[in-house]
Design a protein around this motif. Structure first.
Motif, PDB file in Angstrom:
ATOM      1  N   LYS A   5       0.842  -1.193   0.000  1.00  0.00           N
ATOM      2  CA  LYS A   5       0.000   0.000   0.000  1.00  0.00           C
ATOM      3  C   LYS A   5       0.881   1.248   0.000  1.00  0.00           C
ATOM      4  N   GLU A  76      -8.424  13.534  -1.548  1.00  0.00           N
ATOM      5  CA  GLU A  76      -9.253  12.341  -1.716  1.00  0.00           C
ATOM      6  C   GLU A  76      -9.332  11.913  -3.184  1.00  0.00           C
ATOM      7  N   SER A  79      -4.797   9.892  -6.924  1.00  0.00           N
ATOM      8  CA  SER A  79      -4.584   8.454  -7.055  1.00  0.00           C
ATOM      9  C   SER A  79      -3.244   8.081  -6.411  1.00  0.00           C
ATOM     10  N   GLU A  81      -0.471   5.700  -5.448  1.00  0.00           N
ATOM     11  CA  GLU A  81      -0.001   4.467  -6.070  1.00  0.00           C
ATOM     12  C   GLU A  81       0.636   3.533  -5.049  1.00  0.00           C
ATOM     13  N   PRO A  82       0.463   2.216  -5.244  1.00  0.00           N
ATOM     14  CA  PRO A  82       1.161   1.258  -4.380  1.00  0.00           C
ATOM     15  C   PRO A  82       2.673   1.352  -4.594  1.00  0.00           C
ATOM     16  N   SER A 106      -6.211   4.842   7.658  1.00  0.00           N
ATOM     17  CA  SER A 106      -7.144   3.823   7.191  1.00  0.00           C
ATOM     18  C   SER A 106      -6.367   2.614   6.695  1.00  0.00           C
ATOM     19  N   ASP A 107      -7.095   1.586   6.334  1.00  0.00           N
ATOM     20  CA  ASP A 107      -6.465   0.366   5.828  1.00  0.00           C
ATOM     21  C   ASP A 107      -5.848   0.550   4.438  1.00  0.00           C
ATOM     22  N   LYS A 108      -6.162   1.646   3.771  1.00  0.00           N
ATOM     23  CA  LYS A 108      -5.643   1.878   2.418  1.00  0.00           C
ATOM     24  C   LYS A 108      -4.182   2.323   2.408  1.00  0.00           C
ATOM     25  N   PHE A 109      -3.695   2.816   3.562  1.00  0.00           N
ATOM     26  CA  PHE A 109      -2.367   3.416   3.612  1.00  0.00           C
ATOM     27  C   PHE A 109      -1.528   2.823   4.740  1.00  0.00           C
ATOM     28  N   ASN A 110      -0.224   2.866   4.544  1.00  0.00           N
ATOM     29  CA  ASN A 110       0.732   2.649   5.623  1.00  0.00           C
ATOM     30  C   ASN A 110       1.061   4.056   6.119  1.00  0.00           C
TER      31      ASN A 110
END
Length: 184
Positions: A5, A76, A79, A81-82, A106-110
């Motif tokens: 992430k 927000e 985009s 990127e991983p 959130s779970d979307k990010f480290n």
């Protein structure tokens, strides 16, 4: 290769606490590691400090990493990127800082939030500052302006913050970050 992430480094603190200076040093430290699998990006979402976007853009030109200018409302829509590390310069009201914290936590990010506290600050004021930033769970503190105070003062600050169960992760002075500050 495992897709990771996006990693976010964001520095919190009051105006003039050395947030951008510390962010640049963290970014440069990661840049010097020269890991080709990681892309570095600096985002300036600081719409309060005059000339801040220009300073961030020039820093990125020097170390040759992408620069993005965004308003907080547009983060927000960005985009993320991983396998990319984002350093976000954000200067705004405490409410805006809480909003951005909630967005990235959130779970979307480290997500790696860091709180700057100037080493010359009175301890009672530092405690008040910590209470204002109580939305940051287990704050990691970076003491700033450390070359303007004595070693005894730094030790007092460390002892004081230990009593508050707050971890100091490093010291920032005019030239560099000290104590082997390591990015995860």
């Amino acid at each position: 290769m495992k897709t990771l992430k996006p990693t976010i480094y964001m520095i919190y603190g009051q105006y003039g606490s050395g947030k951008t200076n510390a962010l640049f040093k963290l970014c440069y430290q990661k840049y010097k590691e020269n890991n080709p699998e990681e892309k570095l990006v600096l985002i300036s979402a600081n719409y309060c400090t005059l000339g801040q976007n220009y300073i961030c853009e020039k820093f990125c030109e020097i170390i040759k990493i992408p620069f993005v200018s965004r308003l907080k409302e547009k983060l927000e829509e960005y985009s993320f990127e991983p396998n990319t590390i984002y350093f976000i310069d954000f200067g705004s009201s405490l409410n805006d800082q809480k909003y951005i914290y909630d967005f990235f936590n959130s779970d979307k990010f480290n997500f790696n939030p860091i709180l700057t506290i100037p080493a010359f600050m009175e301890l009672s004021v530092a405690e008040s500052l910590l209470s204002q930033f109580n939305f940051i769970i287990s704050p990691q503190v970076l003491l700033t302006f450390c070359d303007y105070v004595s070693k005894a003062r730094i030790n007092d600050f460390e002892d004081y913050l230990k009593k508050l169960n707050t971890k100091i992760i490093g010291f920032n002075n005019s030239s560099y970050l000290t104590r082997g500050f390591i990015l995860k």
